[in-house]
Design a protein around this motif. Structure first.
Motif, PDB file in Angstrom:
ATOM      1  N   UNK A 244       0.841  -1.199   0.000  1.00  3.72           N
ATOM      2  CA  UNK A 244       0.000   0.000   0.000  1.00  3.72           C
ATOM      3  C   UNK A 244       0.876   1.249   0.000  1.00  3.72           C
ATOM      4  N   UNK A 245       1.927   1.241   0.806  1.00  2.99           N
ATOM      5  CA  UNK A 245       2.849   2.382   0.855  1.00  2.99           C
ATOM      6  C   UNK A 245       3.480   2.623  -0.521  1.00  2.99           C
ATOM      7  N   UNK A 246       3.879   1.526  -1.177  1.00  2.00           N
ATOM      8  CA  UNK A 246       4.474   1.652  -2.499  1.00  2.00           C
ATOM      9  C   UNK A 246       3.493   2.204  -3.521  1.00  2.00           C
ATOM     10  N   UNK A 247       2.243   1.764  -3.405  1.00  4.48           N
ATOM     11  CA  UNK A 247       1.213   2.254  -4.327  1.00  4.48           C
ATOM     12  C   UNK A 247       0.991   3.756  -4.162  1.00  4.48           C
ATOM     13  N   UNK A 248       0.951   4.226  -2.925  1.00  4.42           N
ATOM     14  CA  UNK A 248       0.787   5.658  -2.657  1.00  4.42           C
ATOM     15  C   UNK A 248       1.977   6.443  -3.204  1.00  4.42           C
ATOM     16  N   UNK A 249       3.166   5.886  -3.016  1.00  5.03           N
ATOM     17  CA  UNK A 249       4.378   6.549  -3.518  1.00  5.03           C
ATOM     18  C   UNK A 249       4.333   6.666  -5.040  1.00  5.03           C
ATOM     19  N   UNK A 250       3.881   5.606  -5.707  1.00  3.28           N
ATOM     20  CA  UNK A 250       3.804   5.620  -7.167  1.00  3.28           C
ATOM     21  C   UNK A 250       2.738   6.600  -7.655  1.00  3.28           C
ATOM     22  N   UNK A 251       1.622   6.664  -6.964  1.00  2.69           N
ATOM     23  CA  UNK A 251       0.586   7.634  -7.317  1.00  2.69           C
ATOM     24  C   UNK A 251       1.093   9.062  -7.116  1.00  2.69           C
ATOM     25  N   UNK A 252       1.906   9.258  -6.077  1.00  4.33           N
ATOM     26  CA  UNK A 252       2.509  10.569  -5.852  1.00  4.33           C
ATOM     27  C   UNK A 252       3.448  10.952  -6.980  1.00  4.33           C
ATOM     28  N   UNK A 253       4.210   9.976  -7.473  1.00  7.30           N
ATOM     29  CA  UNK A 253       5.096  10.226  -8.605  1.00  7.30           C
ATOM     30  C   UNK A 253       4.295  10.624  -9.841  1.00  7.30           C
ATOM     31  N   UNK A 254       3.211   9.910 -10.104  1.00  3.21           N
ATOM     32  CA  UNK A 254       2.370  10.226 -11.264  1.00  3.21           C
ATOM     33  C   UNK A 254       1.751  11.616 -11.141  1.00  3.21           C
ATOM     34  N   UNK A 255       1.340  11.972  -9.929  1.00  9.72           N
ATOM     35  CA  UNK A 255       0.763  13.301  -9.714  1.00  9.72           C
ATOM     36  C   UNK A 255       1.801  14.392  -9.989  1.00  9.72           C
ATOM     37  N   UNK A 256       3.038  14.141  -9.578  1.00 10.67           N
ATOM     38  CA  UNK A 256       4.108  15.108  -9.827  1.00 10.67           C
ATOM     39  C   UNK A 256       4.377  15.266 -11.315  1.00 10.67           C
ATOM     40  N   UNK A 257       4.373  14.147 -12.031  1.00 11.27           N
ATOM     41  CA  UNK A 257       4.588  14.190 -13.479  1.00 11.27           C
ATOM     42  C   UNK A 257       3.449  14.932 -14.173  1.00 11.27           C
TER      43      UNK A 257
END
Length: 376
Positions: A244-257
Motif C-alpha cells: 500500500x505504501x508503495x502504491x501511494x508513492x507511485x501515485x505521488x510520482x504520477x501526480x508530480x509528473x
C-alpha cells in the motif's frame, strides 16, 4: 563502426563454435543428438571477465543520443534492441562462463552504471516531452526508454533486489522499480516466485499452451495481489502494508509528473508499461511449460537456460536462470550453466519475436517440452 566490429567478432566466435561442434560430432556420433542439445549437454566452458558486459551500455547510449537528436532518431533505441539485437542473438556463439577470483567491485560498478543510464534516459525523455509536447516523437522516445528501463532498470533491480535489505544496491533497486511503477516486484519475486516457481501457485510461471499476451494480462494483477497477501500474512494489513505504501508513492510520482505536464506523464507511462511488459515476457520465457508439484524439490530442469553470449553479456547473465533459482543469493558473476537444464531455442531478444505470435511459440516449444518431459 563499433557495432560492425562487434558483429564481426561474434561471427568469428560462432564459426569456431561450429567447427568445434562438427569435429566433436565426427569423433562421437550420437543418434539422440537432438534431445541432448535440447537438454543442454555438450557444455563448452570459457574463461570470461566482466569486460564483455560493457556491451550492455550500447542500448542506453543509442537511446539517449537518439532522443537528444530528436525526430525519428527517438526510435533508435527501440529499433536497435528489437531489430538488430535479435539478429545478433542468432549468430552469437554459446558458452558457459567460468570465472576465477572474480572481484565484486567491477560488477557492482556495472549495476550502478546501468542505473545511472536508466535515470539519464528517463531525464532526457522528460526533457523531450517538455520540448515537443505529446506526439509521435515522444511515443518513440518512450518506447526506446522503455527498453532501457526493462534492461538497465528492472533486470538490474532483479539482481540488486536479492542483496541485503537496506543496503545501497538494494535501495538502488527500489528506485529503479519506482520509476517503472512496479515496486511490489521485490516482494513477489523474492518471497512468492522463488518459493512457488514452476508450480500452479506461481502467477509468474506459465503452463504449457498459454500464450504470452494471455499470461501478461493474467499475471500482473495476480502478482500484485500475491505481494499484498505476503505482507498481510505477516500482520501488516491495509494501511500498514508495504505494498500500500508503495502504491501511494507511485501515485505521488504520477501526480508530480502530471503537474509538470500531461505530455511528461504520458511519456513516463509509456516507458513504464513497456518495461513491465518486457519483464513479464521474461518471466513467461523462463518457466514456460515447466511444471513441478507443489512441495516438490526444484531442480535445474524447472527453468529454461540459454548460453548465447549476446543475451548473457547484455542482459546481466539473466539467461543462466536455473543457477539463479537453485541459489537465489548467488551474484550474477558466479552464475554457471547446468548440463541437465532445458535450453531455449534462441536468446531472449530473438525469442521475443516468437512469443509475440503464440501459435508459432507453442509449436516451436512443444518439441523441447516433449524432450524435457521424456528425460525426466
Amino acid at each position: 563502426m563499433f557495432t560492425h566490429n562487434v558483429v564481426t567478432l561474434l561471427l568469428q566466435l560462432r564459426l569456431k563454435e561450429w567447427v568445434h561442434a562438427y569435429l566433436s560430432s565426427i569423433a562421437d556420433f550420437n543418434p539422440t543428438l537432438h534431445e541432448v542439445v535440447v537438454l543442454g549437454a555438450f557444455m563448452q566452458e570459457r574463461e570470461e571477465s566482466w569486460y564483455p558486459h560493457l556491451l550492455g551500455f550500447i542500448l542506453p547510449i543509442i537511446t539517449i543520443g537518439g532522443i537528444v537528436q530528436g525526430g525519428w532518431w527517438c526510435f533508435a533505441g527501440f529499433v536497435y534492441a528489437l531489430g538488430l539485437c535479435p539478429l545478433i542473438d542468432l549468430i552469437a556463439p554459446k558458452s558457459s562462463p567460468k570465472r576465477s577470483n572474480s572481484s565484486s567491485i567491477p560488477w557492482n560498478g556495472l549495476l550502478l552504471s546501468h542505473a545511472v543510464f536508466m535515470y539519464s534516459a528517463i531525464g532526457v525523455l522528460i526533457w523531450r516531452a517538455s520540448v515537443d509536447g505529446f506526439g509521435l516523437t515522444v511515443v518513440f522516445a518512450g518506447l526506446s526508454v522503455g527498453v532501457v528501463s526493462g534492461v538497465s532498470g528492472i533486470i538490474n533491480a532483479h539482481e540488486a533486489g536479492h542483496r541485503k535489505k537496506g543496503s545501497f544496491m538494494w535501495r538502488v533497486a527500489r528506485l529503479n522499480l519506482l520509476l517503472v511503477l512496479y515496486l511490489h516486484f521485490t516482494t513477489e519475486h523474492n518471497h512468492g516466485h522463488h518459493r512457488h516457481y514452476a508450480t500452479e501457485n506461481d502467477p509468474a510461471s506459465s503452463p504449457r499452451g498459454r500464450g504470452m499476451w494471455t499470461q501478461i494480462l493474467r499475471t500482473i494483477p495476480l502478482q500484485y495481489i500475491s505481494a499484498w497477501r505476503t505482507h498481510s500474512k505477516k500482520g501488516k494489513k491495509l494501511l500498514s502494508n508495504p505494498i500500500f505504501h508503495g502504491t501511494i508513492l507511485q501515485l505521488g510520482l504520477l501526480a508530480t509528473l502530471l503537474w509538470l505536464s500531461t505530455a511528461v506523464l504520458l511519456a513516463v507511462l509509456i516507458q513504464a508499461i513497456l518495461a513491465i511488459i518486457l519483464l513479464e515476457y521474461v518471466n513467461y520465457l523462463q518457466h514456460y511449460g515447466l511444471r513441478r508439484e507443489v512441495g516438490e524439490k526444484h531442480t535445474a530442469m524447472h527453468s529454461w537456460e540459454y548460453r548465447g553470449v549476446w543475451s548473457r553479456w547484455t542482459l546481466l547473465e539473466l539467461p543462466l536462470h536455473p543457477a539463479h533459482h537453485l541459489k537465489a543469493s548467488t551474484p550474477m558473476w558466479d552464475l554457471r550453466s547446468y548440463e541437465d537444464s532445458p535450453q531455449l531455442p534462441s536468446g531472449y531478444y530473438a525469442c521475443l519475436w516468437l512469443a509475440i505470435f503464440p501459435p508459432l511459440w507453442k509449436r516451436i516449444m512443444a518439441k523441447r517440452l516433449d524432450a524435457t518431459q521424456s528425460s525426466s
